[in-house]
Design a protein around this motif. Sequence first.
Motif, mmCIF file in Angstrom:
data_model
loop_
_atom_site.group_PDB
_atom_site.id
_atom_site.type_symbol
_atom_site.label_atom_id
_atom_site.label_comp_id
_atom_site.label_asym_id
_atom_site.label_seq_id
_atom_site.Cartn_x
_atom_site.Cartn_y
_atom_site.Cartn_z
ATOM 1 N N LYS A 82 -1.152 -2.918 10.472
ATOM 2 C CA LYS A 82 -0.968 -1.703 9.682
ATOM 3 C C LYS A 82 -0.197 -0.686 10.511
ATOM 4 C CE LYS A 82 -5.304 -2.285 7.122
ATOM 5 N NZ LYS A 82 -6.655 -1.733 6.852
ATOM 6 N N PRO A 83 0.533 0.217 9.859
ATOM 7 C CA PRO A 83 1.328 1.207 10.597
ATOM 8 C C PRO A 83 0.520 2.005 11.619
ATOM 9 C CG PRO A 83 1.945 1.214 8.287
ATOM 10 C CD PRO A 83 0.753 0.306 8.403
ATOM 11 N N ASP A 84 -0.759 2.298 11.292
ATOM 12 C CA ASP A 84 -1.578 3.076 12.235
ATOM 13 C C ASP A 84 -2.304 2.184 13.236
ATOM 14 O OD1 ASP A 84 -3.497 1.871 10.693
ATOM 15 O OD2 ASP A 84 -4.452 3.731 10.018
ATOM 16 N N GLN A 85 -2.034 0.883 13.176
ATOM 17 C CA GLN A 85 -2.597 -0.120 14.096
ATOM 18 C C GLN A 85 -4.131 -0.174 14.054
ATOM 19 O OE1 GLN A 85 -0.793 0.755 17.927
ATOM 20 N NE2 GLN A 85 1.116 -0.210 17.329
ATOM 21 N N SER A 86 -4.707 0.220 12.918
ATOM 22 C CA SER A 86 -6.166 0.193 12.764
ATOM 23 C C SER A 86 -6.671 -1.190 12.376
ATOM 24 C CB SER A 86 -6.598 1.203 11.691
ATOM 25 O OG SER A 86 -6.033 0.850 10.424
#
Length: 304
Positions: A82-86
Amino acid sequence: MKQRKLGNSNLFVSELGLGCMSVGTDEIYARRIIETALEEGINYFDTADLYDMGENETIVGKALKNVREQVIIATKVGNRWKPDQSGWTWDPSKTYIKEAVKDSLKRLGTDYIDLYQLHGGTILDPIDEVIEAFEELKTEGFIRYYGISSIRPNVIREYIAKSGLVSVMMQYSMLDRRPEEKVLPQLHEHGISVVTRGPLAKGLLSDKMVEKLAAGKGYLDYSFEELSEVLPHLKEVVAGVRSFTEVALQYNLANPVVASVVAGASSPEQVRENAKAIKSQPLTNEEVSLIKQVTKANTYQEHR
């Protein structure tokens, strides 16, 4: 170290492969582990774009740069951060596969991948689209061969029927004999190799058995009580003068469809221990038979 042919490819992989997820993110120490693997005759290195958000590919690529033509690099695709690396999402689309391969090539510092694998997969995936992506990447020269990493029998059957895959990576051990029911015979019949993972069943089948049992947990369809009875008995009747690790790894190699046993290692010493186990004497037919008598012939309950 002996090598085995990978399916219908022209790749010959060492009987022990290094699962690179476990080498960590300290580049200097990781390089020591990888260099030890090379010294032991390992030529098969398995990574994935998922591991450490791609950093693992970078570390592996740098460590193998000077021996690139002598080694086989396998990586995987399908899990998209995911873009937020979560966390990550599953994306087996053709568009994503053909984008992701370029990122993997850049991180690995190479212009081709020996074995590109779908990192999972379900029967609901656009399987024809996945195969089309892999076939195009082969034609374009970005990958040499492709396979899947899956334990789902229904998914594996689809790829056997429709694709030119050369291998399937799956979990397999003396405590997880599910692939023996139908999957291994099917793959063998079609000339497709198996690359195994989890051969030591989270350490239960290693010389750390007592320590792992002390955690008081079961494994798959084995209860803690069953493991407490089966494991010491198995070690007593089969291991003898061998280490338990030897027996576990040799059990995988005893099946002719298995090309390489991929084991992780977090230290150079662990690499040497695994290599010694692989280089030891193969199990006899009698030993294999005895193991099967002592352990469960587990079967897949889902994804059939």
